[in-house]
Design a protein around this motif. Structure first.
Motif, PDB file in Angstrom:
ATOM      1  N   ARG A   1       0.834  -1.208   0.000  1.00  0.00           N
ATOM      2  CA  ARG A   1       0.000   0.000   0.000  1.00  0.00           C
ATOM      3  C   ARG A   1       0.865   1.252   0.000  1.00  0.00           C
ATOM      4  O   ARG A   1       0.588   2.213  -0.732  1.00  0.00           O
ATOM      5  CB  ARG A   1      -0.906  -0.012   1.230  1.00  0.00           C
ATOM      6  N   PHE A   2       1.945   1.234   0.793  1.00  0.00           N
ATOM      7  CA  PHE A   2       2.871   2.374   0.800  1.00  0.00           C
ATOM      8  C   PHE A   2       3.578   2.526  -0.543  1.00  0.00           C
ATOM      9  O   PHE A   2       3.945   3.650  -0.931  1.00  0.00           O
ATOM     10  CB  PHE A   2       3.898   2.215   1.919  1.00  0.00           C
ATOM     11  N   PHE A   3       3.798   1.410  -1.267  1.00  0.00           N
ATOM     12  CA  PHE A   3       4.448   1.478  -2.574  1.00  0.00           C
ATOM     13  C   PHE A   3       3.599   2.298  -3.547  1.00  0.00           C
ATOM     14  O   PHE A   3       4.124   3.132  -4.292  1.00  0.00           O
ATOM     15  CB  PHE A   3       4.666   0.066  -3.127  1.00  0.00           C
ATOM     16  N   TRP A   4       2.287   2.061  -3.530  1.00  0.00           N
ATOM     17  CA  TRP A   4       1.413   2.831  -4.417  1.00  0.00           C
ATOM     18  C   TRP A   4       1.390   4.297  -4.015  1.00  0.00           C
ATOM     19  O   TRP A   4       1.326   5.190  -4.867  1.00  0.00           O
ATOM     20  CB  TRP A   4       0.005   2.236  -4.402  1.00  0.00           C
ATOM     21  N   TYR A   5       1.436   4.569  -2.698  1.00  0.00           N
ATOM     22  CA  TYR A   5       1.522   5.958  -2.251  1.00  0.00           C
ATOM     23  C   TYR A   5       2.811   6.601  -2.770  1.00  0.00           C
ATOM     24  O   TYR A   5       2.822   7.778  -3.181  1.00  0.00           O
ATOM     25  CB  TYR A   5       1.510   6.033  -0.719  1.00  0.00           C
TER      26      TYR A   5
ATOM     27  N   LEU B   1       3.581   9.970  -5.251  1.00  0.00           N
ATOM     28  CA  LEU B   1       4.448  11.090  -4.893  1.00  0.00           C
ATOM     29  C   LEU B   1       5.381  11.510  -6.032  1.00  0.00           C
ATOM     30  O   LEU B   1       5.841  12.657  -6.065  1.00  0.00           O
ATOM     31  CB  LEU B   1       5.295  10.728  -3.659  1.00  0.00           C
ATOM     32  N   VAL B   2       5.659  10.581  -6.969  1.00  0.00           N
ATOM     33  CA  VAL B   2       6.593  10.888  -8.058  1.00  0.00           C
ATOM     34  C   VAL B   2       6.096  12.056  -8.911  1.00  0.00           C
ATOM     35  O   VAL B   2       6.818  13.047  -9.094  1.00  0.00           O
ATOM     36  CB  VAL B   2       6.865   9.640  -8.911  1.00  0.00           C
TER      37      VAL B   2
ATOM     38  N   ALA C   1      12.541  12.543  -7.856  1.00  0.00           N
ATOM     39  CA  ALA C   1      13.456  11.627  -7.175  1.00  0.00           C
ATOM     40  C   ALA C   1      13.399  11.799  -5.662  1.00  0.00           C
ATOM     41  O   ALA C   1      13.411  10.808  -4.907  1.00  0.00           O
ATOM     42  CB  ALA C   1      14.880  11.840  -7.672  1.00  0.00           C
ATOM     43  N   LEU C   2      13.297  13.055  -5.209  1.00  0.00           N
ATOM     44  CA  LEU C   2      13.282  13.309  -3.773  1.00  0.00           C
ATOM     45  C   LEU C   2      12.021  12.755  -3.115  1.00  0.00           C
ATOM     46  O   LEU C   2      12.091  12.004  -2.140  1.00  0.00           O
ATOM     47  CB  LEU C   2      13.411  14.809  -3.497  1.00  0.00           C
ATOM     48  N   LEU C   3      10.856  13.120  -3.652  1.00  0.00           N
ATOM     49  CA  LEU C   3       9.609  12.654  -3.041  1.00  0.00           C
ATOM     50  C   LEU C   3       9.411  11.153  -3.268  1.00  0.00           C
ATOM     51  O   LEU C   3       9.004  10.422  -2.359  1.00  0.00           O
ATOM     52  CB  LEU C   3       8.420  13.433  -3.592  1.00  0.00           C
ATOM     53  N   GLY C   4       9.694  10.694  -4.485  1.00  0.00           N
ATOM     54  CA  GLY C   4       9.568   9.269  -4.743  1.00  0.00           C
ATOM     55  C   GLY C   4      10.534   8.451  -3.917  1.00  0.00           C
ATOM     56  O   GLY C   4      10.190   7.380  -3.400  1.00  0.00           O
ATOM     57  N   GLY C   5      11.764   8.971  -3.753  1.00  0.00           N
ATOM     58  CA  GLY C   5      12.750   8.268  -2.929  1.00  0.00           C
ATOM     59  C   GLY C   5      12.341   8.210  -1.474  1.00  0.00           C
ATOM     60  O   GLY C   5      12.533   7.192  -0.800  1.00  0.00           O
ATOM     61  N   ALA C   6      11.759   9.313  -0.979  1.00  0.00           N
ATOM     62  CA  ALA C   6      11.281   9.311   0.409  1.00  0.00           C
ATOM     63  C   ALA C   6      10.176   8.278   0.596  1.00  0.00           C
ATOM     64  O   ALA C   6      10.137   7.554   1.596  1.00  0.00           O
ATOM     65  CB  ALA C   6      10.775  10.708   0.779  1.00  0.00           C
ATOM     66  N   GLY C   7       9.285   8.199  -0.386  1.00  0.00           N
ATOM     67  CA  GLY C   7       8.224   7.200  -0.309  1.00  0.00           C
ATOM     68  C   GLY C   7       8.763   5.783  -0.337  1.00  0.00           C
ATOM     69  O   GLY C   7       8.312   4.912   0.413  1.00  0.00           O
ATOM     70  N   MET C   8       9.752   5.529  -1.203  1.00  0.00           N
ATOM     71  CA  MET C   8      10.333   4.190  -1.288  1.00  0.00           C
ATOM     72  C   MET C   8      11.104   3.831  -0.014  1.00  0.00           C
ATOM     73  O   MET C   8      11.167   2.658   0.373  1.00  0.00           O
ATOM     74  CB  MET C   8      11.258   4.100  -2.502  1.00  0.00           C
ATOM     75  N   LEU C   9      11.686   4.843   0.647  1.00  0.00           N
ATOM     76  CA  LEU C   9      12.361   4.594   1.911  1.00  0.00           C
ATOM     77  C   LEU C   9      11.374   4.078   2.955  1.00  0.00           C
ATOM     78  O   LEU C   9      11.685   3.159   3.724  1.00  0.00           O
ATOM     79  CB  LEU C   9      13.039   5.874   2.407  1.00  0.00           C
ATOM     80  N   VAL C  10      10.175   4.657   2.967  1.00  0.00           N
ATOM     81  CA  VAL C  10       9.134   4.180   3.881  1.00  0.00           C
ATOM     82  C   VAL C  10       8.752   2.741   3.551  1.00  0.00           C
ATOM     83  O   VAL C  10       8.563   1.905   4.443  1.00  0.00           O
ATOM     84  CB  VAL C  10       7.895   5.103   3.810  1.00  0.00           C
ATOM     85  N   VAL C  11       8.644   2.431   2.257  1.00  0.00           N
ATOM     86  CA  VAL C  11       8.303   1.068   1.839  1.00  0.00           C
ATOM     87  C   VAL C  11       9.349   0.077   2.330  1.00  0.00           C
ATOM     88  O   VAL C  11       9.027  -0.971   2.908  1.00  0.00           O
ATOM     89  CB  VAL C  11       8.179   0.988   0.303  1.00  0.00           C
TER      90      VAL C  11
END
Length: 256
Positions: A113-117, A121-122, A144-154
């Motif tokens: 679910r976090f991956f889709w979030y 963000l990208v 890259a910044l927002l997508g990377g932050a989201g992927m870090l949460v994943v």
């Protein structure tokens, strides 16, 4: 060394042990490495000495606060295991295996679910970056910044969320629950302390059922940072688990 560990509160099973080691190493590197770096860039002896005095005072203060917390958590754990628990259960190895498998599946669903979030963000990051820079490079950096932050949460959710048995523990099947904290799967989790509190507790029936304790701490800007602690409930203890939910809510002033 034993006296130092005792003063720091680094007792077996204490959840603060890792934090103390990390902070000691970090501040040790700062106190040793910073003067060398400052001298290399030409800073005078007076400035280096002043920095060292401030850094040392800060180190002592932070380590003292962490040691106070560690000693408190250590006392709570000892009292919990010595008869201060509201409930003491023992799960079977089969129940533990089933619980960990189900919990891993729940964690996987949360990570998905976090991956889709993160994907959402990208384009948002790209739009923000373009608004500031008005070019493709800025858009790429924002994405890259927002997508990377989201992927870090994943990634952190997948690796560290949910139940995590302590690998070297010899009491994985022993469960202790009370207002002093939780001992489950070999790990002790305090429910209250400096910048720490219990936000909610619930019981979910299943095979096995499980309790979920949500503890929160305050982030840098005052926001709550929740963490769920799932605890397996052995067969035949569903009614006791439901009663414990009410007892925890009453003790910590929580709503249903």
């Amino acid at each position: 060394m034993k006296q130092v560990r005792a003063w720091l509160g680094m007792t077996p099973g204490n959840p603060m042990n890792a934090f103390l080691v990390i902070f000691l190493v970090f501040f040790g590197l700062v106190l040793i490495g910073a003067p060398v770096a400052m001298a290399a860039v030409g800073m005078g002896a007076g400035g280096i000495v002043l920095f060292e005095v401030i850094a040392l005072a800060t180190t002592v203060l932070i380590i003292w606060i962490l040691a106070v917390m560690a000693r408190g958590f250590g006392r709570d754990r000892e009292q919990l295991l010595a008869g201060g628990a509201w409930a003491h259960w023992r799960i079977s190895s089969a129940e533990r295996t089933a619980f960990l498998q189900q919990d891993r599946e729940r964690t996987g669903q949360t990570a998905k679910r976090f991956f889709w979030y993160a994907l959402v963000l990208v384009p948002i990051g790209a739009g923000i970056g373009w608004l500031f820079s008005r070019d493709a490079t800025g858009a790429l950096i924002g994405a890259a910044l927002l997508g990377g932050a989201g992927m870090l949460v994943v990634v952190t959710t997948w690796l560290w969320d949910g139940a995590r048995p302590k690998q070297d523990a010899d009491d994985l099947d022993e469960i202790y629950l009370g207002d002093l904290g939780i001992q489950s799967l070999g790990r002790f989790t305090p429910l209250s302390g400096i910048n720490l509190g219990l936000k909610s507790v619930s019981f979910t029936k299943g095979d096995p059922g499980y309790l979920t304790f949500t503890v929160v701490s305050r982030g840098q800007y005052g926001e709550q940072q929740p963490r769920d602690i799932p605890v397996p409930v052995p067969a035949g203890h569903d009614d006791e688990a439901a009663a414990l939910v009410d007892r925890f809510r009453e003790r910590f002033g929580l709503s249903a």
